[in-house]
Design an enzyme around this catalytic site. Structure first.
Site, PDB file in Angstrom:
ATOM      1  N   ASP A   1      16.196  -6.265 -39.268  1.00 10.65           N
ATOM      2  CA  ASP A   1      16.605  -5.631 -38.007  1.00 10.65           C
ATOM      3  C   ASP A   1      17.555  -4.459 -38.261  1.00 10.65           C
ATOM      4  OD1 ASP A   1      16.698  -5.249 -35.317  1.00 10.65           O
ATOM      5  OD2 ASP A   1      18.027  -6.938 -34.895  1.00 10.65           O
TER       6      ASP A   1
ATOM      7  N   GLY B   1      16.156   0.996 -35.768  1.00  6.95           N
ATOM      8  CA  GLY B   1      16.422   1.943 -34.669  1.00  6.95           C
ATOM      9  C   GLY B   1      17.841   2.489 -34.745  1.00  6.95           C
TER      10      GLY B   1
ATOM     11  N   HIS C   1      11.865   3.214 -38.753  1.00  9.77           N
ATOM     12  CA  HIS C   1      10.878   2.231 -39.223  1.00  9.77           C
ATOM     13  C   HIS C   1      10.316   2.653 -40.584  1.00  9.77           C
ATOM     14  CE1 HIS C   1      11.268   0.037 -35.623  1.00  9.77           C
ATOM     15  NE2 HIS C   1      10.715   0.941 -34.841  1.00  9.77           N
TER      16      HIS C   1
ATOM     17  N   SER D   1       6.929  -8.284 -33.180  1.00 11.98           N
ATOM     18  CA  SER D   1       6.876  -9.511 -32.383  1.00 11.98           C
ATOM     19  C   SER D   1       6.029  -9.305 -31.136  1.00 11.98           C
ATOM     20  CB  SER D   1       8.291  -9.932 -31.981  1.00 11.98           C
ATOM     21  OG  SER D   1       8.776  -9.079 -30.971  1.00 11.98           O
ATOM     22  N   THR D   2       5.637 -10.419 -30.528  1.00 11.80           N
ATOM     23  CA  THR D   2       4.873 -10.321 -29.272  1.00 11.80           C
ATOM     24  C   THR D   2       5.723  -9.621 -28.201  1.00 11.80           C
ATOM     25  OG1 THR D   2       5.610 -12.606 -28.864  1.00 11.80           O
ATOM     26  CG2 THR D   2       3.367 -12.317 -29.654  1.00 11.80           C
TER      27      THR D   2
ATOM     28  N   ASN E   1       7.757  -7.095 -28.886  1.00 16.93           N
ATOM     29  CA  ASN E   1       7.918  -5.671 -29.223  1.00 16.93           C
ATOM     30  C   ASN E   1       6.918  -4.764 -28.508  1.00 16.93           C
ATOM     31  OD1 ASN E   1       8.897  -6.360 -32.677  1.00 16.93           O
ATOM     32  ND2 ASN E   1      10.200  -5.886 -30.927  1.00 16.93           N
TER      33      ASN E   1
END
Ligand code: IPE
Ligand code: MG
Length: 250
Positions: A27, A30, A44, A72-73, A75
């Site tokens: 993480d 950004g 990224h 992730s779902t 994101n």
């Protein structure tokens, strides 16, 4: 040498206990981009480059399984250009580096719903997985379009579709229906970027993991940071709900 640094060096000299399965939530891409006044996709890109650098290092340890959280779902809720940019970067990374991963005898696995991803990315993932399927080195699993809750729902759906009788279902059988079938539970979970949560990652597989949280943003996470996570892990006593044995006390 004062007492504090003596203790520190004694700790350092203790042999490292190497976890079999390490999972990482990388993480902070950004915020790294923001800090460098760059667009988020550049963060990224820096994150993927750092992952590549670290892979060479991690591969020197006898770590059998490394599992990474890529997308992730949840994101999907990000701006379209960020999502598309990230998909493009991952596809490119697989194409550029799969031969190198294969040469290192690593096995690449995907965790999540692949069929919802762009066709080019699906192709890259499928061909990388089949190329490396029989490799015997580290298993590198990439959770991409992955959600821990969705994984459990998908497992239940497949159990029902297979007509498995309720009394036949136990923890082992259930694990065989997860995306991670065949992988052991996570020993050490590392999250960077100064966030103290799991974010729907491997919620079943981390039931008895040791957690390590680092403040550093993922693109800056170094070999030394990784080693700090390993030495922290080495100092922990894992009892899995039992009591310390006499042998461990010595
Ligand atoms: C993690 O970095 C990478 C992905 C979730 C794909 P973030 O993009 O979440 O970085 P921050 O948290 O905004 O800094
Ligand atoms: Mg984040």
């Amino acid at each position: 040498m004062n007492r504090k640094s003596m203790v520190r060096s004694a700790i350092r000299k203790k042999p490292l206990v190497i976890p079999s399965h390490v999972a990482i939530v990388p993480d902070g891409n950004g915020r790294w981009a923001e800090k460098h006044r760059l667009p988020r996709v550049a963060g990224h890109n820096a994150g993927i480059e750092n992952m590549h650098r670290l892979l060479q290092y991690i591969d020197q340890y006898p770590i059998k399984y490394l599992t990474l959280y890529g997308f992730s779902t949840e994101n999907w809720g990000r701006p379209e250009d960020e999502v598309k940019g990230l998909f493009g970067l991952v596809e490119e990374f697989i194409q550029d580096h799969i031969n190198e991963i294969h040469a290192k005898n690593m096995r690449l696995r995907h965790l999540g719903r692949l069929d919802e991803l762009p066709a080019g990315l699906q192709r890259a993932v499928n061909s990388a997985a089949s190329l490396t399927r029989d490799n015997t080195g580290m298993t590198l699993s990439v959770a991409f379009n992955y959600g821990g809750k969705r994984e459990i729902v998908d497992a239940v759906r497949r159990l029902i579709a297979d007509g498995i009788a309720p009394e036949k279902i136990d923890e082992n059988v259930f694990e065989g229906y997860l995306y991670t079938a065949g992988l052991p539970g996570v020993d050490l979970l590392i999250r960077t970027g100064d966030e103290l949560r799991l974010s729907n990652f491997l919620i079943w597989q981390t039931a008895y993991s040791e957690y390590y949280f680092a403040k550093v943003l993922w693109p800056d996470f170094s070999r030394e940071d990784f080693d700090n996570a390993l030495s922290s892990y080495s100092r922990r006593q894992r009892r899995f709900g039992r009591l310390q044995t006499q042998q461990e006390k010595c």
